[in-house]
Design an enzyme around this catalytic site. Sequence first.
Site, short mmCIF file in Angstrom:
data_model
loop_
_atom_site.label_atom_id
_atom_site.label_comp_id
_atom_site.label_asym_id
_atom_site.label_seq_id
_atom_site.Cartn_x
_atom_site.Cartn_y
_atom_site.Cartn_z
N GLY A 11 0.80 -1.23 0.00
CA GLY A 11 0.00 0.00 0.00
C GLY A 11 0.82 1.27 0.00
N GLY A 13 3.44 1.69 -1.97
CA GLY A 13 4.15 1.80 -3.25
C GLY A 13 3.36 2.53 -4.32
N LEU A 14 3.88 2.48 -5.53
CA LEU A 14 3.28 3.18 -6.68
C LEU A 14 1.81 2.80 -6.89
CD1 LEU A 14 3.35 4.56 -9.57
CD2 LEU A 14 4.37 2.44 -10.41
N VAL A 15 1.53 1.51 -7.00
CA VAL A 15 0.17 1.08 -7.30
C VAL A 15 -0.73 1.26 -6.08
CG1 VAL A 15 -1.26 -0.83 -8.16
CG2 VAL A 15 1.08 -0.56 -9.01
N TYR A 145 11.50 -13.14 -11.55
CA TYR A 145 10.26 -12.41 -11.27
C TYR A 145 9.08 -13.08 -11.98
CZ TYR A 145 7.29 -8.12 -11.46
OH TYR A 145 6.29 -7.18 -11.37
N THR A 173 0.40 -3.86 -17.46
CA THR A 173 1.62 -3.58 -18.24
C THR A 173 2.51 -2.68 -17.37
OG1 THR A 173 0.46 -1.70 -19.20
CG2 THR A 173 0.47 -3.74 -20.49
N VAL A 175 3.78 0.24 -15.36
CA VAL A 175 2.99 1.26 -14.63
C VAL A 175 3.86 2.47 -14.34
CG1 VAL A 175 1.47 1.62 -12.63
CG2 VAL A 175 1.92 -0.71 -13.42
N LYS A 196 16.73 11.14 -14.30
CA LYS A 196 17.96 11.47 -15.03
C LYS A 196 17.81 12.79 -15.79
CE LYS A 196 19.36 6.69 -15.48
NZ LYS A 196 19.31 5.48 -16.27
P1 NAP Z 1 6.68 -0.47 -5.44
O1 NAP Z 1 6.30 0.95 -5.66
O2 NAP Z 1 8.11 -0.84 -5.45
O3 NAP Z 1 6.00 -0.93 -4.08
C1 NAP Z 1 6.27 -2.21 -3.57
C2 NAP Z 1 5.44 -2.39 -2.35
O4 NAP Z 1 5.67 -3.71 -1.81
C3 NAP Z 1 5.79 -1.40 -1.23
O5 NAP Z 1 4.62 -1.05 -0.54
C4 NAP Z 1 6.72 -2.23 -0.35
O6 NAP Z 1 6.74 -1.77 1.00
C5 NAP Z 1 6.05 -3.58 -0.44
N1 NAP Z 1 6.94 -4.68 -0.10
C6 NAP Z 1 8.08 -5.05 -0.74
N2 NAP Z 1 8.65 -6.09 -0.11
C7 NAP Z 1 7.85 -6.38 0.97
C8 NAP Z 1 7.92 -7.33 2.00
N3 NAP Z 1 8.91 -8.20 2.09
N4 NAP Z 1 6.95 -7.30 2.94
C9 NAP Z 1 5.95 -6.42 2.88
N5 NAP Z 1 5.81 -5.50 1.91
C10 NAP Z 1 6.76 -5.47 0.96
O7 NAP Z 1 5.97 -1.41 -6.51
P2 NAP Z 1 4.71 -1.18 -7.43
O8 NAP Z 1 5.22 -0.74 -8.75
O9 NAP Z 1 3.68 -0.38 -6.71
O10 NAP Z 1 4.22 -2.68 -7.63
C11 NAP Z 1 3.00 -3.14 -7.05
C12 NAP Z 1 2.62 -4.44 -7.74
O11 NAP Z 1 2.44 -4.18 -9.14
C13 NAP Z 1 3.69 -5.53 -7.65
O12 NAP Z 1 3.07 -6.76 -7.40
C14 NAP Z 1 4.35 -5.52 -9.02
O13 NAP Z 1 4.87 -6.77 -9.34
C15 NAP Z 1 3.18 -5.14 -9.89
N6 NAP Z 1 3.54 -4.52 -11.19
C16 NAP Z 1 4.26 -3.36 -11.22
C17 NAP Z 1 4.58 -2.82 -12.45
C18 NAP Z 1 5.37 -1.53 -12.58
O14 NAP Z 1 5.68 -1.12 -13.71
N7 NAP Z 1 5.70 -0.85 -11.49
C19 NAP Z 1 4.16 -3.45 -13.65
C20 NAP Z 1 3.40 -4.62 -13.56
C21 NAP Z 1 3.09 -5.15 -12.31
P3 NAP Z 1 7.78 -0.59 1.45
O15 NAP Z 1 7.26 0.68 0.84
O16 NAP Z 1 7.69 -0.58 2.93
O17 NAP Z 1 9.12 -0.98 0.91
P1 GDP Z 2 10.46 -3.77 -18.79
O1 GDP Z 2 9.29 -3.12 -19.48
O2 GDP Z 2 10.06 -4.85 -17.88
O3 GDP Z 2 11.52 -4.18 -19.76
O4 GDP Z 2 11.09 -2.72 -17.82
P2 GDP Z 2 11.65 -1.23 -17.83
O5 GDP Z 2 10.61 -0.30 -17.34
O6 GDP Z 2 12.90 -1.33 -17.03
O7 GDP Z 2 11.94 -0.81 -19.35
C1 GDP Z 2 13.07 -1.30 -19.98
C2 GDP Z 2 13.28 -0.66 -21.36
O8 GDP Z 2 13.59 0.74 -21.23
C3 GDP Z 2 14.49 -1.30 -22.05
O9 GDP Z 2 14.32 -1.24 -23.45
C4 GDP Z 2 15.63 -0.38 -21.59
O10 GDP Z 2 16.74 -0.44 -22.46
C5 GDP Z 2 14.93 0.99 -21.66
N1 GDP Z 2 15.55 2.03 -20.82
C6 GDP Z 2 16.12 3.19 -21.25
N2 GDP Z 2 16.58 3.90 -20.22
C7 GDP Z 2 16.28 3.21 -19.09
C8 GDP Z 2 16.47 3.47 -17.70
O11 GDP Z 2 17.04 4.48 -17.27
N3 GDP Z 2 15.99 2.52 -16.82
C9 GDP Z 2 15.34 1.40 -17.26
N4 GDP Z 2 14.87 0.55 -16.35
N5 GDP Z 2 15.16 1.11 -18.56
C10 GDP Z 2 15.62 2.02 -19.47
#
Ligand code: NAP
Ligand code: GDP
Length: 331
Positions: A11, A13-15, A145, A173, A175, A196
């Site tokens: 809760g 994190g990003l989502v 993963y 996809t 996020v 960056k």
């Molecule tokens: P995030 O911002 O990195 O947040 C991760 C969350 O998980 C945080 O609340 C973190 O708590 C918690 N967490 C991590 N390890 C934990 C542990 N051992 N015990 C309890 N809590 C833990 O990630 P997010 O991007 O919101 O991702 C949320 C979900 O979406 C994940 O299941 C991820 O796989 C999925 N998802 C994300 C993306 C993306 O692009 N970001 C894409 C597809 C799917 P703390 O804040 O306390 O560290």
């Molecule tokens: P993916 O969608 O799971 O592959 O995850 P990413 O969000 O890390 O996106 C990766 C793609 O973005 C690849 O094609 C990388 O080469 C490109 N990329 C370019 N600059 C960056 C950067 O600063 N960080 C990350 N994570 N990827 C980058």
Amino acid sequence: MSSSVILVTGGSGLVGQGIKHIIETEPEGSRFGKRPGEQWIFIGSSEADLRDAAQTQALYDKYKPTHVIHLAALVGGLFKNMKYKLTFLRENILINDNILHASYKNQSQKLISCLSTCVFPDKVEYPLDETKIHLGPPHESNFGYAHAKRMVDVQNRAYKDEFGCNFTSAIPTNVFGPYDNFDLEDSHVIPGLIHKCYLAKKNGTPFVVAGTGKPLRQFIYSHDLAKCFIWMLREYDSVEPIIFSVGEDEEVTIKEVADAIVKAIGFEGNYTFDTTKADGQFRKPASNKRLVDLIGPDFKFTPFEKALDDTVKWFVANYDTARTGKNKKAA
Ligand code: NAP
Ligand code: GDP
């Protein structure tokens, strides 16, 4: 739902923060707003380390959740996934197994877990859809993963068959949005490049994009994704996963992402591509047909540039407290 306790793991994190924002800002009682009788609880890792079964059980004893949206995971972009394959596999297996089993033992009425389009096979006919998760190995960059996340779909089906559990999963996809992890190395592409580009403008340092800029991705804004989760919680009851994505025609190249970030930040210099860095999977176009059929054609996604602009504004306004990682201090 009459009286419900909705626990959101991950809760902080990003989502999770996206869901909190929507629940708190949409009109009360509306399709996505808070409803009477609902208690929403958003927890981060400080409340319980979900890799640990006893801490997970203690969390369920404390809140007695009737519904669980399970987002907590070890998360990272391409480069972090490539570095820590076993850690991603193991930690996510532990977290997921603990949450699924505690939800079963404590008789939660519903559990939604979060997968990712990374789980799909590397070599499979496009577009990706919900029937193709297990048709071949994932891309090697996401090995740990992806395998851990795929197992949630397997477990959901087994819990349903053996115990009748109402478990399901969502497949978003890539996020982005406020409260993302903006670390320079370990983050996903949008938050990494925003940080960056921000530093390049502020300090006059070079803005370097990893890879060739040619790969294609679909991106979903965290506030749109939040609405999909809230809809799924209230209106969907099936073990079959659903892809949460914009349309297949909305793929963008990494170069287009970099150009949009340059514009949103107002960076006036040039940028370069570091082609010694990995591109990862070239594309993974996913179909959102099932989502659109079910949530309805009136559901609107925020246009990419508007969502990106809002994310950049949030990052600039919250730079001191945003998750920018250890590199921030060196910047
Ligand atoms: P995030 O911002 O990195 O947040 C991760 C969350 O998980 C945080 O609340 C973190 O708590 C918690 N967490 C991590 N390890 C934990 C542990 N051992 N015990 C309890 N809590 C833990 O990630 P997010 O991007 O919101 O991702 C949320 C979900 O979406 C994940 O299941 C991820 O796989 C999925 N998802 C994300 C993306 C993306 O692009 N970001 C894409 C597809 C799917 P703390 O804040 O306390 O560290
Ligand atoms: P993916 O969608 O799971 O592959 O995850 P990413 O969000 O890390 O996106 C990766 C793609 O973005 C690849 O094609 C990388 O080469 C490109 N990329 C370019 N600059 C960056 C950067 O600063 N960080 C990350 N994570 N990827 C980058």
